[in-house]
Design a protein around this motif. Structure first.
Motif, PDB file in Angstrom:
ATOM      1  N   ASN A  33      12.319  10.748  -1.980  1.00  0.00           N
ATOM      2  CA  ASN A  33      13.205  10.189  -0.957  1.00  0.00           C
ATOM      3  C   ASN A  33      13.730  11.262  -0.019  1.00  0.00           C
ATOM      4  OD1 ASN A  33      12.814   7.722  -2.190  1.00  0.00           O
ATOM      5  ND2 ASN A  33      14.737   7.772  -3.324  1.00  0.00           N
ATOM      6  N   HIS A  34      14.167  12.381  -0.571  1.00  0.00           N
ATOM      7  CA  HIS A  34      14.824  13.383   0.261  1.00  0.00           C
ATOM      8  C   HIS A  34      13.836  14.275   1.001  1.00  0.00           C
ATOM      9  CE1 HIS A  34      19.020  12.560  -0.749  1.00  0.00           C
ATOM     10  NE2 HIS A  34      18.592  12.265  -1.957  1.00  0.00           N
ATOM     11  N   THR A  35      12.607  14.367   0.554  1.00  0.00           N
ATOM     12  CA  THR A  35      11.618  15.058   1.386  1.00  0.00           C
ATOM     13  C   THR A  35      11.354  14.263   2.668  1.00  0.00           C
ATOM     14  OG1 THR A  35       9.898  14.015   0.032  1.00  0.00           O
ATOM     15  CG2 THR A  35      10.463  16.293  -0.474  1.00  0.00           C
ATOM     16  N   ARG A  36      11.249  12.963   2.538  1.00  0.00           N
ATOM     17  CA  ARG A  36      11.085  12.147   3.746  1.00  0.00           C
ATOM     18  C   ARG A  36      12.330  12.201   4.620  1.00  0.00           C
ATOM     19  NH1 ARG A  36       8.612   6.781   0.870  1.00  0.00           N
ATOM     20  NH2 ARG A  36      10.516   7.064  -0.341  1.00  0.00           N
ATOM     21  N   ASP A  37      13.503  12.211   3.987  1.00  0.00           N
ATOM     22  CA  ASP A  37      14.747  12.291   4.752  1.00  0.00           C
ATOM     23  C   ASP A  37      14.844  13.618   5.488  1.00  0.00           C
ATOM     24  OD1 ASP A  37      17.120  11.143   5.603  1.00  0.00           O
ATOM     25  OD2 ASP A  37      18.295  12.111   4.034  1.00  0.00           O
ATOM     26  N   LEU A  38      14.462  14.709   4.827  1.00  0.00           N
ATOM     27  CA  LEU A  38      14.499  16.030   5.467  1.00  0.00           C
ATOM     28  C   LEU A  38      13.536  16.092   6.651  1.00  0.00           C
ATOM     29  CD1 LEU A  38      14.648  19.414   3.623  1.00  0.00           C
ATOM     30  CD2 LEU A  38      13.007  19.111   5.453  1.00  0.00           C
ATOM     31  N   ALA A  39      12.334  15.578   6.471  1.00  0.00           N
ATOM     32  CA  ALA A  39      11.364  15.596   7.571  1.00  0.00           C
ATOM     33  C   ALA A  39      11.842  14.739   8.743  1.00  0.00           C
ATOM     34  CB  ALA A  39      10.006  15.103   7.065  1.00  0.00           C
ATOM     35  N   ARG A  40      12.441  13.613   8.456  1.00  0.00           N
ATOM     36  CA  ARG A  40      12.934  12.738   9.529  1.00  0.00           C
ATOM     37  C   ARG A  40      14.046  13.422  10.331  1.00  0.00           C
ATOM     38  NH1 ARG A  40      17.377   9.975   9.714  1.00  0.00           N
ATOM     39  NH2 ARG A  40      17.746  10.326   7.482  1.00  0.00           N
ATOM     40  N   CYS A  66       6.555  23.888   3.939  1.00  0.00           N
ATOM     41  CA  CYS A  66       7.514  24.475   2.995  1.00  0.00           C
ATOM     42  C   CYS A  66       8.095  23.407   2.073  1.00  0.00           C
ATOM     43  CB  CYS A  66       8.629  25.187   3.754  1.00  0.00           C
ATOM     44  SG  CYS A  66       8.117  26.704   4.584  1.00  0.00           S
ATOM     45  N   THR A  67       8.296  22.205   2.593  1.00  0.00           N
ATOM     46  CA  THR A  67       8.783  21.114   1.748  1.00  0.00           C
ATOM     47  C   THR A  67       7.757  20.763   0.677  1.00  0.00           C
ATOM     48  OG1 THR A  67       9.996  20.241   3.656  1.00  0.00           O
ATOM     49  CG2 THR A  67       9.688  18.770   1.779  1.00  0.00           C
ATOM     50  N   TRP A  68       6.500  20.657   1.080  1.00  0.00           N
ATOM     51  CA  TRP A  68       5.456  20.374   0.088  1.00  0.00           C
ATOM     52  C   TRP A  68       5.308  21.520  -0.903  1.00  0.00           C
ATOM     53  CZ3 TRP A  68       1.125  23.434  -0.574  1.00  0.00           C
ATOM     54  CH2 TRP A  68       0.203  22.975  -1.530  1.00  0.00           C
ATOM     55  N   ALA A  69       5.431  22.767  -0.436  1.00  0.00           N
ATOM     56  CA  ALA A  69       5.277  23.919  -1.328  1.00  0.00           C
ATOM     57  C   ALA A  69       6.326  23.905  -2.429  1.00  0.00           C
ATOM     58  CB  ALA A  69       5.365  25.220  -0.528  1.00  0.00           C
ATOM     59  N   PHE A  70       7.524  23.443  -2.122  1.00  0.00           N
ATOM     60  CA  PHE A  70       8.553  23.391  -3.171  1.00  0.00           C
ATOM     61  C   PHE A  70       8.195  22.387  -4.262  1.00  0.00           C
ATOM     62  CE2 PHE A  70      12.180  20.965  -4.791  1.00  0.00           C
ATOM     63  CZ  PHE A  70      12.737  21.937  -5.603  1.00  0.00           C
ATOM     64  N   ALA A 139      18.031  19.961   0.863  1.00  0.00           N
ATOM     65  CA  ALA A 139      17.505  21.079   0.078  1.00  0.00           C
ATOM     66  C   ALA A 139      18.374  21.358  -1.145  1.00  0.00           C
ATOM     67  CB  ALA A 139      17.409  22.330   0.962  1.00  0.00           C
ATOM     68  N   THR A 140      19.668  21.150  -1.037  1.00  0.00           N
ATOM     69  CA  THR A 140      20.550  21.320  -2.197  1.00  0.00           C
ATOM     70  C   THR A 140      20.249  20.284  -3.270  1.00  0.00           C
ATOM     71  OG1 THR A 140      22.274  22.188  -0.731  1.00  0.00           O
ATOM     72  CG2 THR A 140      22.959  21.449  -2.915  1.00  0.00           C
ATOM     73  N   ILE A 141      19.900  19.080  -2.856  1.00  0.00           N
ATOM     74  CA  ILE A 141      19.530  18.052  -3.832  1.00  0.00           C
ATOM     75  C   ILE A 141      18.248  18.433  -4.555  1.00  0.00           C
ATOM     76  CG2 ILE A 141      18.828  15.625  -4.059  1.00  0.00           C
ATOM     77  CD1 ILE A 141      20.742  14.981  -1.795  1.00  0.00           C
ATOM     78  N   PHE A 142      17.314  19.088  -3.858  1.00  0.00           N
ATOM     79  CA  PHE A 142      16.101  19.574  -4.532  1.00  0.00           C
ATOM     80  C   PHE A 142      16.459  20.541  -5.660  1.00  0.00           C
ATOM     81  CE2 PHE A 142      13.701  19.082  -0.253  1.00  0.00           C
ATOM     82  CZ  PHE A 142      13.653  17.714  -0.458  1.00  0.00           C
ATOM     83  N   GLU A 143      17.404  21.411  -5.419  1.00  0.00           N
ATOM     84  CA  GLU A 143      17.818  22.368  -6.450  1.00  0.00           C
ATOM     85  C   GLU A 143      18.441  21.654  -7.638  1.00  0.00           C
ATOM     86  OE1 GLU A 143      17.975  25.975  -8.142  1.00  0.00           O
ATOM     87  OE2 GLU A 143      17.302  25.720  -6.070  1.00  0.00           O
ATOM     88  N   TYR A 231       3.145  15.340   0.611  1.00  0.00           N
ATOM     89  CA  TYR A 231       2.449  16.095   1.665  1.00  0.00           C
ATOM     90  C   TYR A 231       1.995  15.171   2.798  1.00  0.00           C
ATOM     91  CZ  TYR A 231      -1.201  18.796   3.982  1.00  0.00           C
ATOM     92  OH  TYR A 231      -1.982  19.427   4.935  1.00  0.00           O
ATOM     93  N   ASN A 232       1.387  14.053   2.443  1.00  0.00           N
ATOM     94  CA  ASN A 232       0.890  13.134   3.479  1.00  0.00           C
ATOM     95  C   ASN A 232       2.027  12.544   4.294  1.00  0.00           C
ATOM     96  OD1 ASN A 232      -1.753  13.549   2.600  1.00  0.00           O
ATOM     97  ND2 ASN A 232      -1.659  11.859   1.135  1.00  0.00           N
ATOM     98  N   TRP A 233       3.105  12.146   3.635  1.00  0.00           N
ATOM     99  CA  TRP A 233       4.213  11.522   4.352  1.00  0.00           C
ATOM    100  C   TRP A 233       4.933  12.518   5.247  1.00  0.00           C
ATOM    101  CZ3 TRP A 233       5.897   8.888  -0.794  1.00  0.00           C
ATOM    102  CH2 TRP A 233       5.124   7.746  -0.999  1.00  0.00           C
ATOM    103  N   CYS A 234       5.162  13.737   4.764  1.00  0.00           N
ATOM    104  CA  CYS A 234       5.852  14.730   5.586  1.00  0.00           C
ATOM    105  C   CYS A 234       5.022  15.102   6.817  1.00  0.00           C
ATOM    106  CB  CYS A 234       6.153  15.981   4.759  1.00  0.00           C
ATOM    107  SG  CYS A 234       7.466  15.764   3.535  1.00  0.00           S
ATOM    108  N   MET A 235       3.732  15.287   6.647  1.00  0.00           N
ATOM    109  CA  MET A 235       2.893  15.632   7.797  1.00  0.00           C
ATOM    110  C   MET A 235       2.834  14.482   8.800  1.00  0.00           C
ATOM    111  SD  MET A 235       2.132  18.702   7.144  1.00  0.00           S
ATOM    112  CE  MET A 235       0.936  19.029   8.432  1.00  0.00           C
ATOM    113  N   GLU A 236       2.844  13.256   8.306  1.00  0.00           N
ATOM    114  CA  GLU A 236       2.829  12.117   9.228  1.00  0.00           C
ATOM    115  C   GLU A 236       4.130  12.021  10.005  1.00  0.00           C
ATOM    116  OE1 GLU A 236       1.910   7.313   9.155  1.00  0.00           O
ATOM    117  OE2 GLU A 236       2.682   8.306   7.363  1.00  0.00           O
ATOM    118  N   ILE A 237       5.263  12.205   9.327  1.00  0.00           N
ATOM    119  CA  ILE A 237       6.559  12.124  10.014  1.00  0.00           C
ATOM    120  C   ILE A 237       6.673  13.217  11.066  1.00  0.00           C
ATOM    121  CG2 ILE A 237       9.057  12.349   9.682  1.00  0.00           C
ATOM    122  CD1 ILE A 237       8.718  11.036   6.945  1.00  0.00           C
TER     123      ILE A 237
END
Length: 369
Positions: A33-40, A66-70, A139-143, A231-237
């Motif tokens: 959820n938050h990777t898509r939110d960050l990309a948006r 970088c989001t996908w790498a994490f 990013a804090t939520i990822f941690e 990866y696919n969703w972040c690159m699309e956004i």
């Protein structure tokens, strides 16, 4: 007699294991959820004024990688080394710049290094710092999700509980034929007892095995599929652009321009005008002023000392004469609504000392009555 105890142990084991699996799945759900939110937010908050489309696409693409790498480093961190190390290195060298991939692989804690790269890529985005803070919250939520997953990984169900349940179940099933022997006396040579014991043993051992599998949720969850989807969703956004849906963007309101740009002009008879198409003007260099020769100063006679002025009169002179009691406007544009006249307060000690005693108060009350 022992059946309730065995059932309680089995239920407790499966419930504990399922709670671990459910928490691990929620952590990965939060990551998705938050990777898509960050990309948006990175895409929408990006300030493109004075920046070429190529530079914008490169900055946003770096944030997505970088989001996908994490999440990919987190998946490798939670998986056995022999299962995922080779695929992890191959994917990083394929999608990331070589130096960034080498730094992540060489790090002692790879997810932390990937998260550091993500934070740096967010800081490089041209936008207001308050908007960057909103992106950093994701990013804090990822941690937090990483820490929760590490707690599940490093804190398995106690081994003595697992061993005790396995021993209890084995002994109970070994003694079960003695308890069910008379129930199958109607069959030839009690032969019906054999399939019955086999079915019961399969069911109970299956319940125990379910608890064992759910105890390690990261070997069950499809984490690789999660990483591929992210990866696919972040690159699309990141490939989208504001206004590419055919609906033009409206200019920012005056009260919102603080987050985008500064005023280019400020007419005296109207609100400031903001130009979002042209780059901000460059201030012209000001030539230094020519030095001015100082004129000789004539000697000044020393005046006689003035007569002492009363304090009240000095205060009256220092106060502005044209206020007429109206509030004054300060440098910040706010009016001073305080009472200019000082409030006189009596000394409370005088009031207390002048108060009558309790006996005098009684006499005064009797006299009034």
């Amino acid at each position: 007699v022992t059946s309730p105890s065995l059932g309680l142990l089995l239920v407790f084991r499966t419930n504990t294991s399922y709670q671990r699996w459910d928490e691990a799945r929620k952590n990965w759900g939060m990551n998705i959820n938050h990777t898509r939110d960050l990309a948006r937010m990175a895409n929408c908050y990006y300030d493109s004024h004075g920046i070429s489309p190529e530079q914008r696409a490169d900055d946003l693409n770096h944030v997505a990688l970088c989001t996908w790498a994490f999440v990919r480093a987190m998946k490798r961190h939670l998986s056995p080394e022999e299962e995922d190390e080779a695929a992890f290195r191959e994917e990083l060298y394929e999608k990331l710049p070589p130096q960034q991939a080498e730094m992540i692989i060489a790090a002692a804690h790879r997810p932390n290094r990937a998260l550091q790269d993500l934070s740096s890529s967010i800081e490089d985005l041209p936008m207001h710092f308050m908007r960057k803070n909103e992106i950093h919250k994701a990013a804090t939520i990822f941690e937090d999700n990483l820490g929760s997953s590490e707690r599940i990984l490093t804190s398995p169900v106690p081994l003595f509980y697992t061993r005790h349940l396995a021993r209890f179940l084995a002994i109970w099933l070994l003694l079960l034929p003695l308890g069910m022997y008379d129930s199958f006396s109607s069959s030839w040579n009690n032969v019906g007892l054999i399939p019955a014991i086999a079915v019961v043993s399969t069911m109970l051992f299956g319940i125990e095995e379910i608890g064992t599998q759910l105890e390690e949720p990261f070997t069950v969850l499809p984490m690789q599929a999660f990483c591929d989807k992210i990866y696919n969703w972040c690159m699309e956004i990141m490939s989208w652009a504001p206004g590419d849906n055919g609906r033009g963007l409206k200019p920012a309101k005056v009260e919102h321009v603080f987050f985008t740009d500064k005023p280019n002009a400020a007419p005296a008879d109207g609100p400031p005008v903001y130009d979002y198409q042209s780059p901000p003007p460059v201030a012209a260099a000001v030539a230094p002023a020519a030095p001015v020769a100082a004129a000789p100063v004539a000697p000044v006679a020393v005046a006689a000392p003035a007569a002492p002025v009363p304090v009240a009169a000095a205060a009256a002179v220092a106060a502005p004469a044209a206020t007429n009691g109206a509030p004054q406007k300060g440098a910040g544009g706010m009016f001073d609504t305080r009472d200019p006249e000082p409030v006189k307060h009596e000394d409370p000690r005088k009031s207390i000392s002048a108060a009558p005693s309790f006996e005098e108060y009684l006499k005064q009350r009797e006299g009034k009555a």
